[in-house]
Write an enzyme that holds these catalytic residues in place. Sequence first.
Site, mmCIF file in Angstrom:
data_model
loop_
_atom_site.group_PDB
_atom_site.id
_atom_site.type_symbol
_atom_site.label_atom_id
_atom_site.label_comp_id
_atom_site.label_asym_id
_atom_site.label_seq_id
_atom_site.Cartn_x
_atom_site.Cartn_y
_atom_site.Cartn_z
ATOM 1 N N VAL B 90 69.118 36.047 74.406
ATOM 2 C CA VAL B 90 69.417 35.265 75.689
ATOM 3 C C VAL B 90 70.928 34.613 75.408
ATOM 4 C CG1 VAL B 90 68.692 33.382 77.371
ATOM 5 C CG2 VAL B 90 66.818 34.622 76.136
ATOM 6 N N CYS B 91 71.303 34.024 74.431
ATOM 7 C CA CYS B 91 72.598 33.473 74.103
ATOM 8 C C CYS B 91 73.588 34.495 74.449
ATOM 9 C CB CYS B 91 72.812 32.663 73.176
ATOM 10 S SG CYS B 91 71.503 31.548 72.703
ATOM 11 N N SER B 92 73.344 35.667 74.141
ATOM 12 C CA SER B 92 74.252 36.886 74.022
ATOM 13 C C SER B 92 74.691 37.484 75.230
ATOM 14 C CB SER B 92 73.965 37.987 72.715
ATOM 15 O OG SER B 92 73.727 37.503 71.530
#
Lengths: 202, 198
Positions: B90-92
């Site tokens: 998700v962060c990427s």
Amino acid sequence: MRILLNDFLLKKRLHPLVLICFLFFGNLCLPGQGGCTDKEKPLDFTLSAPKNADHKTYLGLTRDDRFSLGQIKAEIVIIEIFSMYCPVCQREAANVNTLFDLIQNNRSLREKVKLIGIGAGNSDFEVDFFKEKYTIKFPLFSDTDFSIHKKIGEVRTPHFFGLALKGDCEYTIFYSQSGEVSDPEKFLETLLKDSGLKNSHE
Amino acid sequence: MNDIRIIIAGILIFLIGFSESAIAGSAVYGNRLYNPGQLKPVDSRLTVKIGEKAPDFTLPSLSGKPVRLSSFLGEKNVMLTFIPAAWTPVCSDQWPGYNIAKGLFDQYDTSLIGISVDNLPTLFAWTREMGGLWFDVLSDFWPHGSVSSTYGVLRTDGVSERAIFLIDKKGILRFIHVGDINLRPDLGMIVNELKKLN
């Protein structure tokens, strides 16, 4: 997960509740299982009709409510699964625009081949922002809750599906590719070859 | 008793299946991302409130210079975007979205600052993989998660929440969003809040 289940089956009698839980939820969640990524499997889902009148005309839609893939007036539908947040999708936007232009500028293809994009996990705002940022001319749709993304096998972005019309209103996948288009002409050529659709190269 | 154990096993099988359900990760990362699976949506308690002065801090950044929050006072609004961990799905696929939205942040006179509890070398490699970012990224690695903790977004496992703080030019907190760690915050929501700043 399969190993875990096999282990369990060998050691214990499978409780019906466990079986129901596994069959129902497991199939919903596991990528590539119960999805439609395999070739020659029918694929259908519904989308909100585009607000843009040109896009409605492009897809051959006459009503303003939701429509299914089978209602798109075409012989081949190319679907790009993209995300506003995906660096490759951002990088590839120009190539996908060129792909659209190649199809639209070819009189023998423009009515037969239609291109749409589906923003996996993207809101309407995010899809509109992506569309504006890269001046995208073909219809884009949001899939905010990933429901379509789950249905098609939770592919990475960008991913391209080629769908061919079988019968009156059912599309089957004949082409499936993850990653970049790179060369739009070559991409279209491969896609048309795989579809069996004739291109008079106008 | 046996039945209860079997039912629990069934629930576990479901949860494993659920955790494997991926978000639409970008092909740019190949198989180089670590998927932590489905996590507890929020696992911390905020220590700051809207209307309060944002706690000042100084952190090392990828740009090479330490960044002090108070240096933006009177100059720019600031959006702090905390992400839990580098090299996760998700962060990427969150910050690369902001990469194409610079114009929106400029429009609302807002500096965007990314914060992660990862160390600088990790953040360097990860943001390079994204193709680079136009905004600065700060490392809250040492003392571990101290800024995240000050704002009340440090989770019990040592990563931060997926959180957004909007701070106006007077240094006042105007918007706080601590969302489900498993989901990306909607850009539309952020833009709506940016509009309210001016």
